[in-house]
Design an enzyme around this catalytic site. Structure first.
Site, PDB file in Angstrom:
ATOM      1  N   SER A 152       1.193  -1.148  -0.168  1.00 57.26           N
ATOM      2  CA  SER A 152      -0.208   0.432   0.113  1.00 57.26           C
ATOM      3  C   SER A 152       1.012   1.377   0.154  1.00 57.26           C
ATOM      4  O   SER A 152       1.909   0.859   0.146  1.00 57.26           O
ATOM      5  CB  SER A 152      -0.785  -0.017   1.596  1.00 57.26           C
ATOM      6  N   TYR A 165      -3.051  -1.392  10.087  1.00 49.74           N
ATOM      7  CA  TYR A 165      -2.713  -1.074   9.456  1.00 49.74           C
ATOM      8  C   TYR A 165      -1.268  -0.447   8.271  1.00 49.74           C
ATOM      9  O   TYR A 165      -1.406  -1.392   7.190  1.00 49.74           O
ATOM     10  CB  TYR A 165      -4.069  -0.372   8.245  1.00 49.74           C
TER      11      TYR A 165
HETATM   12  P1  NAP Z   1     -11.786  -4.685   0.193  1.00 51.45           P
HETATM   13  O1  NAP Z   1     -13.119  -4.606  -0.902  1.00 51.45           O
HETATM   14  O2  NAP Z   1     -12.635  -4.613   1.362  1.00 51.45           O
HETATM   15  O3  NAP Z   1     -12.175  -6.982   0.412  1.00 51.45           O
HETATM   16  C1  NAP Z   1     -11.043  -7.566   1.134  1.00 51.45           C
HETATM   17  C2  NAP Z   1     -11.475  -8.922   1.160  1.00 51.45           C
HETATM   18  O4  NAP Z   1     -10.773  -9.706   1.786  1.00 51.45           O
HETATM   19  C3  NAP Z   1     -12.815  -9.220   0.717  1.00 51.45           C
HETATM   20  O5  NAP Z   1     -13.150 -10.183   0.622  1.00 51.45           O
HETATM   21  C4  NAP Z   1     -12.936  -9.784   2.212  1.00 51.45           C
HETATM   22  O6  NAP Z   1     -13.544 -10.959   2.764  1.00 51.45           O
HETATM   23  C5  NAP Z   1     -12.052 -10.164   2.030  1.00 51.45           C
HETATM   24  N1  NAP Z   1     -11.231 -10.437   3.120  1.00 51.45           N
HETATM   25  C6  NAP Z   1     -11.292 -10.546   4.766  1.00 51.45           C
HETATM   26  N2  NAP Z   1     -11.149 -10.391   5.720  1.00 51.45           N
HETATM   27  C7  NAP Z   1     -10.109 -12.205   5.348  1.00 51.45           C
HETATM   28  C8  NAP Z   1      -9.922 -13.399   5.741  1.00 51.45           C
HETATM   29  N3  NAP Z   1      -9.374 -13.428   7.023  1.00 51.45           N
HETATM   30  N4  NAP Z   1      -9.433 -14.385   5.032  1.00 51.45           N
HETATM   31  C9  NAP Z   1     -10.353 -14.274   3.636  1.00 51.45           C
HETATM   32  N5  NAP Z   1     -10.758 -13.594   3.519  1.00 51.45           N
HETATM   33  C10 NAP Z   1     -10.720 -12.431   4.227  1.00 51.45           C
HETATM   34  O7  NAP Z   1     -10.661  -4.670   0.198  1.00 51.45           O
HETATM   35  P2  NAP Z   1      -9.580  -4.129  -1.427  1.00 51.45           P
HETATM   36  O8  NAP Z   1     -10.298  -2.558  -1.449  1.00 51.45           O
HETATM   37  O9  NAP Z   1     -10.692  -4.948  -2.567  1.00 51.45           O
HETATM   38  O10 NAP Z   1      -7.944  -4.896  -0.385  1.00 51.45           O
HETATM   39  C11 NAP Z   1      -7.683  -5.451  -0.669  1.00 51.45           C
HETATM   40  C12 NAP Z   1      -5.980  -5.207  -1.003  1.00 51.45           C
HETATM   41  O11 NAP Z   1      -5.639  -5.340  -1.141  1.00 51.45           O
HETATM   42  C13 NAP Z   1      -5.898  -5.505   0.843  1.00 51.45           C
HETATM   43  O12 NAP Z   1      -4.974  -6.287   1.226  1.00 51.45           O
HETATM   44  C14 NAP Z   1      -5.763  -4.121   0.898  1.00 51.45           C
HETATM   45  O13 NAP Z   1      -4.988  -3.527   2.357  1.00 51.45           O
HETATM   46  C15 NAP Z   1      -5.017  -3.766   0.021  1.00 51.45           C
HETATM   47  N6  NAP Z   1      -5.331  -2.243  -0.641  1.00 51.45           N
HETATM   48  C16 NAP Z   1      -5.804  -1.753  -1.091  1.00 51.45           C
HETATM   49  C17 NAP Z   1      -5.860  -0.705  -1.372  1.00 51.45           C
HETATM   50  C18 NAP Z   1      -7.608   0.098  -2.146  1.00 51.45           C
HETATM   51  O14 NAP Z   1      -7.335   1.869  -2.137  1.00 51.45           O
HETATM   52  N7  NAP Z   1      -9.046   0.177  -1.594  1.00 51.45           N
HETATM   53  C19 NAP Z   1      -5.152  -0.005  -2.093  1.00 51.45           C
HETATM   54  C20 NAP Z   1      -3.666  -0.226  -1.271  1.00 51.45           C
HETATM   55  C21 NAP Z   1      -3.907  -2.121  -0.762  1.00 51.45           C
HETATM   56  P3  NAP Z   1     -15.596 -10.506   3.093  1.00 51.45           P
HETATM   57  O15 NAP Z   1     -15.355 -10.139   1.658  1.00 51.45           O
HETATM   58  O16 NAP Z   1     -16.349 -11.000   3.388  1.00 51.45           O
HETATM   59  O17 NAP Z   1     -15.114  -8.986   3.626  1.00 51.45           O
HETATM   60  C1  GCO Z   2      -6.949   4.402   4.455  1.00 51.33           C
HETATM   61  C2  GCO Z   2      -6.791   3.941   2.409  1.00 51.33           C
HETATM   62  C3  GCO Z   2      -5.835   2.934   2.431  1.00 51.33           C
HETATM   63  C4  GCO Z   2      -6.255   2.637   0.925  1.00 51.33           C
HETATM   64  C5  GCO Z   2      -4.789   2.243   0.475  1.00 51.33           C
HETATM   65  C6  GCO Z   2      -3.412   3.156  -0.381  1.00 51.33           C
HETATM   66  O1  GCO Z   2      -8.171   4.530   5.044  1.00 51.33           O
HETATM   67  O2  GCO Z   2      -6.093   5.375   3.781  1.00 51.33           O
HETATM   68  O3  GCO Z   2      -8.072   2.440   3.148  1.00 51.33           O
HETATM   69  O4  GCO Z   2      -5.112   2.593   3.089  1.00 51.33           O
HETATM   70  O5  GCO Z   2      -6.982   1.958   1.555  1.00 51.33           O
HETATM   71  O6  GCO Z   2      -3.680   1.259   1.613  1.00 51.33           O
HETATM   72  O7  GCO Z   2      -2.588   3.338  -0.529  1.00 51.33           O
END
Ligand code: NAP
Ligand code: GCO
Length: 261
Positions: A152, A165
């Site tokens: 991230s 986080y």
């Molecule tokens: P999201 O929409 O909240 O989806 C997260 C997924 O992970 C959901 O399907 C959730 O399942 C699943 N999950 C949560 N806890 C779990 C567990 N204990 N075992 C198995 N599955 C689990 O999040 P996202 O935005 O797609 O993010 C996915 C990844 O990318 C995360 O690691 C996040 O930190 C990273 N990321 C996201 C962003 C962003 O801007 N969105 C940026 C940087 C990094 P449920 O549906 O059952 O809740």
């Molecule tokens: C927050 C957001 C971020 C993004 C992502 C940025 O609360 O600032 O959830 O953590 O999801 O990780 O790269």
């Protein structure tokens, strides 16, 4: 010099099997879809099997090879059992995308240890537990593999109220390097993807907050949030032969956020 046909073969995942955690929705489903379109068979993991089954059905309806594996990535025994079940079915995981993750926003002085631990367990420790099971098998098989962890912007910088986080994602960056240190010699490439601010459910509260929305748009030179499908290219790249000599790296998909002052 590669001919056109050779260069596209570099990104072909035909014959490979990828396990994507947290793949029922969000970025995880995008990774699953993208790797499937590149030819991989996909094992989609999530913790809720209802939604998972729907996502598996979407991929198979699209002509792709996909199966579900419902388990909680924070449960070491459940992870081991899931890999044992794949072994029993003759499913050999060549690619792991450790995508499952949660967010929990609260100032540290108000943060309960249980909430800290839950984020660390889900966003960092699970990547070790899942990759350990996969790497044991990749090393025994002797044909290498790919581990892709999800970092991230908080792998590089912190913002207030997301300490667990941030600590987890900073750990992901160094865990990825530790995996390279131990597993590169087995032809396992361990790398990470660092998404910027992407339009997914995890960020709904932020997207709907006018001030935060304006901050995101003014903090990256692309002037916008990222779209989930914009993460697919780097996931296919790091899953493919095109990245066979890349190890321990984190590739940011952030609209240029980290490149500018
Ligand atoms: P999201 O929409 O909240 O989806 C997260 C997924 O992970 C959901 O399907 C959730 O399942 C699943 N999950 C949560 N806890 C779990 C567990 N204990 N075992 C198995 N599955 C689990 O999040 P996202 O935005 O797609 O993010 C996915 C990844 O990318 C995360 O690691 C996040 O930190 C990273 N990321 C996201 C962003 C962003 O801007 N969105 C940026 C940087 C990094 P449920 O549906 O059952 O809740
Ligand atoms: C927050 C957001 C971020 C993004 C992502 C940025 O609360 O600032 O959830 O953590 O999801 O990780 O790269």
């Amino acid at each position: 010099m590669l001919s056109n046909s050779n260069s596209s073969a570099l990104f072909d995942l035909t014959g490979r099997t990828a396990l994507v955690t947290g793949a029922a929705r969000g970025l995880g489903y995008c990774y699953a879809q993208g790797l499937a379109q590149a030819g991989a068979s996909i094992v989609l993991n999530d913790v809720r099997d209802g939604l998972l089954a729907e996502s598996v059905a979407k991929l198979t309806a699209g002509g792709h090879c996909a199966r579900g594996a419902a388990f909680d990535v924070t449960d070491e025994d459940a992870v081991a059992a899931a890999f044992a079940a794949l072994d029993a079915d003759g499913v050999e995981v060549d690619i792991v995308i450790n995508n499952a993750g949660i967010q929990f926003r609260k100032p540290m002085v108000d943060l309960a240890l249980a909430d800290w631990q839950r984020v660390i367990d889900t966003n960092l420790t699970s990547a070790f537990v899942v990759a350990r099971e996969a790497a044991r098998r990749m090393i025994a098989r002797g044909r290498g593999g790919k581990i892709i962890n999800i970092g991230s912007l908080t792998s590089e910088g912190a913002r207030a109220t997301v300490a667990p986080y941030t600590a987890a994602k900073g750990g992901i960056k160094m865990l990825t390097r530790a995996m390279s240190a131990e597993w590169a010699r087995f032809n396992i490439q361990s790398n990470a993807i660092g998404p910027g601010y992407i339009l997914t459910d995890m960020n709904t509260a932020l997207i709907d907050d006018e001030k935060f929305d304006a901050w995101v748009k003014s903090s990256n030179p692309s002037g916008r949030w990222g779209r989930p499908e914009e993460l697919i290219g780097v996931a296919v790249f790091l899953s493919s032969a095109a990245s066979d000599y890349i190890n321990g790296q984190i590739v940011y998909v952030d609209g240029g956020w980290l490149a500018v002052l």
